[in-house]
Design a protein around this motif. Structure first.
Motif, PDB file in Angstrom:
ATOM      1  N   LEU A 150       0.820  -1.213   0.000  1.00 21.97           N
ATOM      2  CA  LEU A 150       0.000   0.000   0.000  1.00 21.97           C
ATOM      3  C   LEU A 150       0.854   1.264   0.000  1.00 21.97           C
ATOM      4  O   LEU A 150       0.389   2.340  -0.365  1.00 21.97           O
ATOM      5  CB  LEU A 150      -0.935   0.001   1.214  1.00 21.97           C
ATOM      6  N   ASP A 151       2.114   1.118   0.398  1.00 19.95           N
ATOM      7  CA  ASP A 151       3.046   2.243   0.452  1.00 19.95           C
ATOM      8  C   ASP A 151       3.909   2.309  -0.811  1.00 19.95           C
ATOM      9  O   ASP A 151       4.950   2.951  -0.828  1.00 19.95           O
ATOM     10  CB  ASP A 151       3.934   2.097   1.695  1.00 19.95           C
ATOM     11  N   ASP A 152       3.459   1.680  -1.876  1.00 19.32           N
ATOM     12  CA  ASP A 152       4.247   1.620  -3.113  1.00 19.32           C
ATOM     13  C   ASP A 152       4.113   2.928  -3.904  1.00 19.32           C
ATOM     14  O   ASP A 152       3.017   3.464  -4.066  1.00 19.32           O
ATOM     15  CB  ASP A 152       3.749   0.448  -3.964  1.00 19.32           C
ATOM     16  N   PRO A 157       2.881   9.913 -10.721  1.00 22.21           N
ATOM     17  CA  PRO A 157       1.828  10.079  -9.715  1.00 22.21           C
ATOM     18  C   PRO A 157       0.716   9.032  -9.783  1.00 22.21           C
ATOM     19  O   PRO A 157      -0.262   9.122  -9.044  1.00 22.21           O
ATOM     20  CB  PRO A 157       1.268  11.463 -10.048  1.00 22.21           C
ATOM     21  N   TYR A 158       0.853   8.049 -10.677  1.00 20.42           N
ATOM     22  CA  TYR A 158      -0.181   7.018 -10.798  1.00 20.42           C
ATOM     23  C   TYR A 158       0.131   5.834  -9.893  1.00 20.42           C
ATOM     24  O   TYR A 158       0.014   4.682 -10.296  1.00 20.42           O
ATOM     25  CB  TYR A 158      -0.289   6.566 -12.252  1.00 20.42           C
ATOM     26  N   SER A 159       0.514   6.101  -8.690  1.00 23.46           N
ATOM     27  CA  SER A 159       0.974   5.055  -7.785  1.00 23.46           C
ATOM     28  C   SER A 159      -0.135   4.620  -6.833  1.00 23.46           C
ATOM     29  O   SER A 159      -1.165   5.286  -6.697  1.00 23.46           O
ATOM     30  CB  SER A 159       2.192   5.540  -7.002  1.00 23.46           C
ATOM     31  N   ILE A 160       0.109   3.500  -6.154  1.00 19.42           N
ATOM     32  CA  ILE A 160      -0.852   3.007  -5.172  1.00 19.42           C
ATOM     33  C   ILE A 160      -0.970   4.001  -4.025  1.00 19.42           C
ATOM     34  O   ILE A 160      -2.071   4.344  -3.595  1.00 19.42           O
ATOM     35  CB  ILE A 160      -0.431   1.612  -4.677  1.00 19.42           C
ATOM     36  N   CYS A 161       0.158   4.468  -3.508  1.00 21.36           N
ATOM     37  CA  CYS A 161       0.159   5.538  -2.515  1.00 21.36           C
ATOM     38  C   CYS A 161       0.012   6.853  -3.275  1.00 21.36           C
ATOM     39  O   CYS A 161       0.906   7.263  -4.024  1.00 21.36           O
ATOM     40  CB  CYS A 161       1.448   5.519  -1.701  1.00 21.36           C
ATOM     41  N   ARG A 162      -1.131   7.514  -3.114  1.00 21.06           N
ATOM     42  CA  ARG A 162      -1.472   8.666  -3.961  1.00 21.06           C
ATOM     43  C   ARG A 162      -1.215   9.993  -3.249  1.00 21.06           C
ATOM     44  O   ARG A 162      -1.464  10.124  -2.053  1.00 21.06           O
ATOM     45  CB  ARG A 162      -2.942   8.591  -4.376  1.00 21.06           C
ATOM     46  N   TYR A 163      -0.759  10.948  -4.030  1.00 25.21           N
ATOM     47  CA  TYR A 163      -0.496  12.305  -3.536  1.00 25.21           C
ATOM     48  C   TYR A 163      -1.430  13.282  -4.239  1.00 25.21           C
ATOM     49  O   TYR A 163      -1.950  12.992  -5.307  1.00 25.21           O
ATOM     50  CB  TYR A 163       0.942  12.718  -3.842  1.00 25.21           C
ATOM     51  N   GLU A 164      -1.585  14.451  -3.651  1.00 25.67           N
ATOM     52  CA  GLU A 164      -2.348  15.519  -4.308  1.00 25.67           C
ATOM     53  C   GLU A 164      -1.434  16.299  -5.237  1.00 25.67           C
ATOM     54  O   GLU A 164      -1.406  17.518  -5.234  1.00 25.67           O
ATOM     55  CB  GLU A 164      -2.970  16.447  -3.271  1.00 25.67           C
ATOM     56  N   GLU A 165      -0.660  15.589  -6.025  1.00 26.20           N
ATOM     57  CA  GLU A 165       0.289  16.205  -6.938  1.00 26.20           C
ATOM     58  C   GLU A 165       0.158  15.535  -8.299  1.00 26.20           C
ATOM     59  O   GLU A 165      -0.442  14.480  -8.433  1.00 26.20           O
ATOM     60  CB  GLU A 165       1.722  16.029  -6.422  1.00 26.20           C
ATOM     61  N   LEU A 174      -6.182   8.896   1.856  1.00 24.25           N
ATOM     62  CA  LEU A 174      -6.625   9.449   3.129  1.00 24.25           C
ATOM     63  C   LEU A 174      -6.286   8.539   4.301  1.00 24.25           C
ATOM     64  O   LEU A 174      -6.009   9.000   5.404  1.00 24.25           O
ATOM     65  CB  LEU A 174      -8.136   9.697   3.101  1.00 24.25           C
ATOM     66  N   PHE A 175      -6.349   7.235   4.062  1.00 21.98           N
ATOM     67  CA  PHE A 175      -5.972   6.277   5.091  1.00 21.98           C
ATOM     68  C   PHE A 175      -5.737   4.920   4.441  1.00 21.98           C
ATOM     69  O   PHE A 175      -6.155   4.669   3.308  1.00 21.98           O
ATOM     70  CB  PHE A 175      -7.054   6.153   6.180  1.00 21.98           C
ATOM     71  N   SER A 176      -5.064   4.052   5.154  1.00 22.12           N
ATOM     72  CA  SER A 176      -4.890   2.654   4.747  1.00 22.12           C
ATOM     73  C   SER A 176      -5.210   1.789   5.951  1.00 22.12           C
ATOM     74  O   SER A 176      -4.901   2.150   7.083  1.00 22.12           O
ATOM     75  CB  SER A 176      -3.460   2.382   4.283  1.00 22.12           C
ATOM     76  N   ILE A 177      -5.825   0.644   5.688  1.00 26.04           N
ATOM     77  CA  ILE A 177      -6.113  -0.316   6.759  1.00 26.04           C
ATOM     78  C   ILE A 177      -5.635  -1.685   6.320  1.00 26.04           C
ATOM     79  O   ILE A 177      -5.853  -2.092   5.178  1.00 26.04           O
ATOM     80  CB  ILE A 177      -7.613  -0.327   7.130  1.00 26.04           C
ATOM     81  N   VAL A 178      -4.951  -2.365   7.216  1.00 25.22           N
ATOM     82  CA  VAL A 178      -4.477  -3.726   6.970  1.00 25.22           C
ATOM     83  C   VAL A 178      -5.075  -4.611   8.063  1.00 25.22           C
ATOM     84  O   VAL A 178      -4.857  -4.366   9.255  1.00 25.22           O
ATOM     85  CB  VAL A 178      -2.941  -3.809   6.998  1.00 25.22           C
ATOM     86  N   MET A 179      -5.848  -5.611   7.650  1.00 24.41           N
ATOM     87  CA  MET A 179      -6.545  -6.479   8.602  1.00 24.41           C
ATOM     88  C   MET A 179      -5.911  -7.865   8.634  1.00 24.41           C
ATOM     89  O   MET A 179      -5.481  -8.376   7.610  1.00 24.41           O
ATOM     90  CB  MET A 179      -8.017  -6.624   8.217  1.00 24.41           C
ATOM     91  N   GLU A 180      -5.902  -8.445   9.817  1.00 29.96           N
ATOM     92  CA  GLU A 180      -5.522  -9.849   9.992  1.00 29.96           C
ATOM     93  C   GLU A 180      -6.743 -10.513  10.619  1.00 29.96           C
ATOM     94  O   GLU A 180      -6.926 -10.488  11.837  1.00 29.96           O
ATOM     95  CB  GLU A 180      -4.292  -9.958  10.891  1.00 29.96           C
ATOM     96  N   LEU A 181      -7.601 -11.087   9.760  1.00 21.47           N
ATOM     97  CA  LEU A 181      -8.909 -11.534  10.213  1.00 21.47           C
ATOM     98  C   LEU A 181      -8.833 -12.757  11.119  1.00 21.47           C
ATOM     99  O   LEU A 181      -9.687 -12.937  11.989  1.00 21.47           O
ATOM    100  CB  LEU A 181      -9.813 -11.817   9.012  1.00 21.47           C
ATOM    101  N   ARG A 182      -7.812 -13.592  10.939  1.00 18.25           N
ATOM    102  CA  ARG A 182      -7.689 -14.762  11.820  1.00 18.25           C
ATOM    103  C   ARG A 182      -7.428 -14.323  13.262  1.00 18.25           C
ATOM    104  O   ARG A 182      -7.820 -15.000  14.202  1.00 18.25           O
ATOM    105  CB  ARG A 182      -6.563 -15.679  11.338  1.00 18.25           C
ATOM    106  N   GLY A 183      -6.764 -13.202  13.418  1.00 21.77           N
ATOM    107  CA  GLY A 183      -6.489 -12.681  14.756  1.00 21.77           C
ATOM    108  C   GLY A 183      -7.412 -11.558  15.161  1.00 21.77           C
ATOM    109  O   GLY A 183      -7.224 -10.953  16.218  1.00 21.77           O
ATOM    110  N   THR A 184      -8.412 -11.252  14.321  1.00 24.11           N
ATOM    111  CA  THR A 184      -9.358 -10.146  14.529  1.00 24.11           C
ATOM    112  C   THR A 184      -8.648  -8.876  14.988  1.00 24.11           C
ATOM    113  O   THR A 184      -8.951  -8.293  16.019  1.00 24.11           O
ATOM    114  CB  THR A 184     -10.481 -10.521  15.529  1.00 24.11           C
ATOM    115  N   LYS A 185      -7.679  -8.457  14.176  1.00 28.91           N
ATOM    116  CA  LYS A 185      -6.963  -7.225  14.482  1.00 28.91           C
ATOM    117  C   LYS A 185      -6.667  -6.480  13.189  1.00 28.91           C
ATOM    118  O   LYS A 185      -6.720  -7.042  12.087  1.00 28.91           O
ATOM    119  CB  LYS A 185      -5.673  -7.513  15.243  1.00 28.91           C
TER     120      LYS A 185
END
Length: 204
Positions: A150-152, A157-165, A174-185
């Motif tokens: 997600l930080d690529d 400027p056509y990257s996964i991590c987007r800038y207002e440039e 605006l935000f990124s979320i990474v889930m580990e559903l087996r650990g519910t975190k």
């Protein structure tokens, strides 16, 4: 869940390890007899399994275009919708599902507005990054690996991590979320993951 004030359903997970993500898609049309997208997201968060959530959503359909990634501790599905159709995306041979901000499937009578010109670029890039991992081996990606994807910044400027440039001039990450559903975190990075304004750890 991570949501704007006043919206009761968005991206997140529940205590049973059922999670949902959202890709906005711009296809004309709205059907008020079907379920609004944010209520559909809430339905997933109130479900006991991904199977149950998908079955309910396929019954009622979504009122507008979107892609919902629905997963639990065992399996994942993609639900791609327009105001008239809802179609299922299953995991590939590596057990992975990828989606950006354009239709991947052929929906009868629907025309994708091509809202974000970089969407196909980001789709290809995340798939390229994920080929480094294979869930059938010991190299299944962990939370840190997903965060790095997600930080690529490849193809800025056509990257996964987007800038207002750059020529797009809008829609920074605006935000990124990474889930580990087996650990519910989950870990939430407010702002761009390369320079988070705040990091929040969720543990259910």
């Amino acid at each position: 869940m991570v949501t704007e004030a006043g919206i009761i359903g968005k991206i997140g997970l529940n205590e049973l390890g059922v999670g949902v993500c959202l890709n906005a898609i711009k296809v004309p049309g709205c059907d008020t007899t079907r379920m609004p997208v944010h209520l559909a997201l809430r339905l997933v968060l109130e479900s006991s399994s991904s199977d149950h959530a998908v079955q309910e959503l396929e019954k009622v359909g979504l009122a507008a275009s979107a892609h919902l990634l629905v997963a639990d501790k065992e399996k994942a599905f993609g639900l791609e919708s327009t105001a008239k159709t809802i179609m299922l995306i299953t995991a590939d041979e590596r057990g992975q599902i990828f989606h950006a901000n354009h239709l991947l499937l052929d929906h009868e009578g629907s025309v994708d507005a091509g809202w974000l010109v970089d969407s196909p670029c980001r789709q290809r890039r995340i798939q390229e990054l994920a080929t480094r991992y294979d869930v059938s081996t010991d190299r299944e990606p962990g939370m840190r690996d997903v965060t790095c994807m997600l930080d690529d910044h490849d193809g800025f400027p056509y990257s996964i991590c987007r800038y207002e440039e750059g020529p797009l001039g809008m829609d920074a990450t605006l935000f990124s979320i990474v889930m580990e559903l087996r650990g519910t975190k989950a870990t939430v990075y407010l702002g761009r993951p390369c320079k988070p304004e705040e990091t929040i750890f969720l543990d259910l």
